[in-house]
Scaffold this motif. Structure first.
Motif, PDB file in Angstrom:
ATOM      1  N   THR B 259       0.844  -1.755   0.427  1.00 14.86           N
ATOM      2  CA  THR B 259      -0.182  -0.432  -0.185  1.00 14.86           C
ATOM      3  C   THR B 259       0.992   1.145   0.157  1.00 14.86           C
ATOM      4  OG1 THR B 259      -1.936  -1.347   1.147  1.00 14.86           O
ATOM      5  CG2 THR B 259      -1.891   1.328   1.091  1.00 14.86           C
ATOM      6  N   ALA B 260       2.401   1.056   0.876  1.00 19.45           N
ATOM      7  CA  ALA B 260       2.428   2.666   0.782  1.00 19.45           C
ATOM      8  C   ALA B 260       3.009   2.754  -0.365  1.00 19.45           C
ATOM      9  CB  ALA B 260       3.774   2.097   1.362  1.00 19.45           C
ATOM     10  N   GLN B 261       3.843   1.738  -1.558  1.00 19.61           N
ATOM     11  CA  GLN B 261       4.157   1.732  -2.231  1.00 19.61           C
ATOM     12  C   GLN B 261       3.435   2.386  -3.165  1.00 19.61           C
ATOM     13  OE1 GLN B 261       7.509   1.320  -3.694  1.00 19.61           O
ATOM     14  NE2 GLN B 261       7.830   0.899  -1.757  1.00 19.61           N
ATOM     15  N   TYR B 263       0.859   4.167  -2.777  1.00 18.03           N
ATOM     16  CA  TYR B 263       0.025   5.404  -2.543  1.00 18.03           C
ATOM     17  C   TYR B 263       0.805   6.762  -1.629  1.00 18.03           C
ATOM     18  CZ  TYR B 263      -4.785   3.738  -2.268  1.00 18.03           C
ATOM     19  OH  TYR B 263      -5.621   3.230  -2.620  1.00 18.03           O
ATOM     20  N   ASP B 264       1.959   6.247  -1.526  1.00 17.33           N
ATOM     21  CA  ASP B 264       3.153   6.781  -0.994  1.00 17.33           C
ATOM     22  C   ASP B 264       4.311   7.336  -1.721  1.00 17.33           C
ATOM     23  OD1 ASP B 264       1.523   6.897   1.759  1.00 17.33           O
ATOM     24  OD2 ASP B 264       2.683   5.970   2.461  1.00 17.33           O
ATOM     25  N   VAL B 265       4.759   6.096  -2.474  1.00 19.53           N
ATOM     26  CA  VAL B 265       6.283   6.488  -2.880  1.00 19.53           C
ATOM     27  C   VAL B 265       5.380   6.512  -4.614  1.00 19.53           C
ATOM     28  CG1 VAL B 265       8.125   5.353  -3.617  1.00 19.53           C
ATOM     29  CG2 VAL B 265       7.309   4.589  -1.828  1.00 19.53           C
TER      30      VAL B 265
END
Ligand SMILES: Nc1ncnc2c1ncn2[C@@H]1O[C@H](COP(=O)(O)OP(=O)(O)OP(=O)(O)O)[C@@H](O)[C@H]1O
Ligand SMILES: [Mg+2]
Lengths: 357, 302
Positions: B259-261, B263-265
């Motif tokens: 998810t971080a990849q 939405y954030d990254v």
């Protein structure tokens, strides 16, 4: 416990089992001797299965005691009892082979693998299933599964084998064959068998002794021929075969026999129990009434052909109706008048089953 | 046949017509499977090798924390599934065979009540119970059993047993709370099918409780256990909300990383590669299980 009980393989004293409001077993006391083939018979729902489950340790009695080979086992779990149960529906383990099923009890007793395999093979031979060890129970016929269940329960040599109507699911021919087999196997292995059934024919043909149960109680017990020929209660007379029950008045008595008047005639009857005054009930088996006699007379109301023999329904001149069984010769017709001789009769206590006491 | 009709495409025998009908019947499920399973997976895979065609995304998987995270996710999946099975066996056995019939339905419904609630809500009940000023800590400090609040929520370093990292208390409780009902249900179905007289027969032949469990209960209810494990295992290992709410900072799970990849990254191809790789690992695990003929036979009943 009590001395002198050691001769008995199995003894129960006043067993009672209640499920909520129903009393399934209402005070059963039994004594089964070593090596005996003992049968408990009784109508459906009289508490036979419950009694057997208490003996196996699968159910604990509300009251009473169970004693095995002189030891009180009432509160012991099944694995501390030298009894094995053959279930009514067999309940073979479906995920094990025939050999694994038969060897299960031996394995639990810690018999090493090699010895076990030998004993299983021997047991399978005893029940006539040599070479079936690797089969799946589901791939066997009903009669074969029956034998596996028997072998499984016998393999670790219980001192008493408990059998709950194991033949009821078989067809008539197979059942007759299995009865003979059961009797043979019992003689071969010498184990005490306690056999429960509602089929009086099975009990009469196999057992050394029979206990007849009704409503959670043992009504009478004794050898098959005693119970059949000299029943002491109308219930047992009726349950163990066809019986003509006639109301009679006692005319005279002398050691063990009475002269009675019933159905418009006068004849002798056996009387093992105390003879009450006045009105009594006597039982006459249909085969103990012989046409062509003079003791009783009546009119033939029905004739039915049964293969080897014939049965007539006869309305006696004295008012009662009786069934008569003789060899089939086809010369009796409906409406004819017949005279009957009474070959054997016994006096029983207690009124007809449906009437209560 | 005669030339009266020219319906040569129409099968002339009933058997052949049956085949056409079968094919028609099979078409809908097949289409569903393609639409729900194959197509999204295809997109995911295409994304993971873009810009076309490169394997750099996959090459990057070996670096950084990713192998650790994957291993931890799989390990926690195994541990929680094991806990669920351990609880479900005695509970469903009792429920199906020892519990008085009149209480059975009510109990079954209450056991499975969490299935009807939103799992984020379920997770937050544990925050409320385990927080520093939560129910347990208030009780402990008020009664004097502890002189200061314990670190129950998202706390505690993970204990490592063999290849598996045990989840922290709050994460473990949260997972079990959500996924136990699924295992209870599937286990109950096969426990109910177990003929209790088999247990009695084994006891009669001399089996104690342990042998009855090994020889009768496990072989007869294996299917339910496997089905329950299959249903919950991948979902636990790939869970997002529960670790987000209840996991200690040191126990990030794979879904959080993916998810971080996304939405954030905003590195979609790498996120896709992570997803595909994780799916592959999970499937290999199932494959090894399913290869054993025993398991296949049991799964066949489902
Ligand atoms: N677990 C139980 N709970 C409640 N009642 C029971 C239970 N087991 C047996 N009973 C009742 O006890 C009575 C005796 O049952 P039991 O099974 O011993 O009869 P049975 O003589 O074996 O009958 P059958 O010939 O039909 O097998 C019946 O009225 C039955 O309904
Ligand atoms: Mg019964």
């Amino acid at each position: 416990m009590t001395s002198g009980s050691s001769q008995m393989t199995l003894r129960t004293d006043g067993l009672v089992k209640r499920f909520g409001d129903t009393t399934a077993v209402a005070g059963v006391s039994l004594a089964v001797e070593p090596g005996e083939f003992f049968a408990i018979v009784g109508p459906s729902g009289c508490g036979k299965t419950t009694t057997l489950r208490i003996l196996a340790g699968l159910e604990s009695p509300t009251a009473g005691e169970v004693e095995l080979a002189g030891r009180d086992v009432t509160d012991r779990p099944p694995r501390d009892r030298e009894t094995n149960l053959v279930f009514q529906d067999l309940v073979l383990f479906p995920h094990m082979t025939v050999a694994e099923n038969v060897g299960y009890g031996l394995a639990r007793d810690g018999v090493p693998e090699a010895t076990r395999r030998e004993q299983v093979e021997e047991m399978l031979e005893t029940v006539g299933l040599s070479g079936f060890g690797d089969r799946d129970p589901a791939s066997l016929s009903g009669g074969q599964r029956q034998r596996v269940a028997l072998a499984r329960a016998l393999a670790n040599e219980p001192s008493v084998l408990l059998l709950d109507e194991p033949l009821s699911s078989l067809d008539r021919t197979l059942r007759t064959e299995m009865r003979t087999e059961l009797r043979r196997i019992q003689r071969d292995v010498g184990t005490t068998f306690l056999y429960v059934t509602h089929d009086q024919e099975s009990a009469l043909s196999m057992a050394d002794r029979i206990a007849v149960m009704r409503d959670g109680r043992v009504v009478e017990s004794g050898s098959p021929s005693t119970l059949y020929n000299r029943p002491r209660t109308a219930f047992v007379a009726d349950f163990l075969g066809d019986a003509n029950l006639l109301t009679a008045t006692v005319q005279g008595r002398e050691n063990g026999r009475v002269t009675v008047e019933a159905g418009g005639g006068r004849f002798d009857a056996a009387a093992d129990t105390g003879v009450p005054d006045g009105s009594v009930t006597i039982v006459i088996r249909p085969e103990d009434l012989r046409p062509g006699g003079e003791t009783l007379s009546g009119t033939v109301r029905s004739v039915s052909y049964k293969g080897a023999h014939e049965e007539y329904g006869v309305a006696l001149d004295g008012g009662d109706s009786v069934r008569v069984r003789t060899r089939a010769d086809g010369d009796v017709t409906v409406g004819a008048t017949v005279g009957l001789d009474v070959l054997d009769a016994s006096l029983v206590t207690e009124a007809n089953t449906e009437d209560g006491e | 046949m005669s030339g009266l009709t020219d319906r040569s495409w129409w099968p002339s025998t009933p058997a052949a017509r049956g085949t056409v009908a079968d094919a028609g019947l099979a078409a809908l499920p097949t289409a569903l499977a393609v639409a729900l399973g194959v197509v999204p997976l295809g997109f995911l895979f295409v994304e993971s090798v873009s810009p076309p065609v490169t394997l750099t995304n996959y090459a990057a998987l070996g670096g950084s924390v990713y192998p650790d995270v994957m291993l931890r996710s799989l390990g926690i999946g195994v541990v929680i599934t094991g806990i669920c099975l351990t609880v479900a066996y005695p509970v469903t056995y009792w429920l199906a065979h020892r519990c008085p019939a009149r209480y059975r339905l009510a109990l079954l419904v209450s056991f499975t009540l969490p299935l009807w609630l939103n799992y984020v809500v379920l997770n937050y009940t544990w925050v409320w119970i385990l927080a520093e000023n939560g129910l347990v800590n208030v009780l402990l400090t008020e009664t004097g059993l502890a002189d200061r609040p314990l670190d129950l929520l998202r706390g505690g370093a993970s204990v490592v047993v063999g290849p598996f990292a045990l989840p922290s208390l709050s994460l473990g409780l949260g997972f079990v709370h959500i996924y136990l009902p699924y295992v209870l249900l599937t286990m109950y179905v096969s426990m109910e099918r177990l003929d209790y007289r088999q247990v009695e027969a084994a006891r009669d032949l001399g089996a104690g409780p342990v042998r009855v469990f090994r020889d009768i209960i496990v072989p007869e209810t294996y299917g339910g256990a496997v089905a329950g494990a299959l249903i919950v295992y991948a979902r636990i290992a790939g869970a997002f909300a529960t670790p987000q709410i209840l996991a200690a900072p040191s126990e990030q799970l794979i879904a959080q990383v993916i998810t971080a990849q996304f939405y954030d990254v905003l590195n979609y191809p790498f996120a896709a590669a992570l997803s595909v790789a994780f799916l592959a690992i999970v499937l290999v695990g199932f494959g090894i299980g399913a290869l054993s003929s025993d398991v296949r036979a049991e799964l066949g009943r489902w």
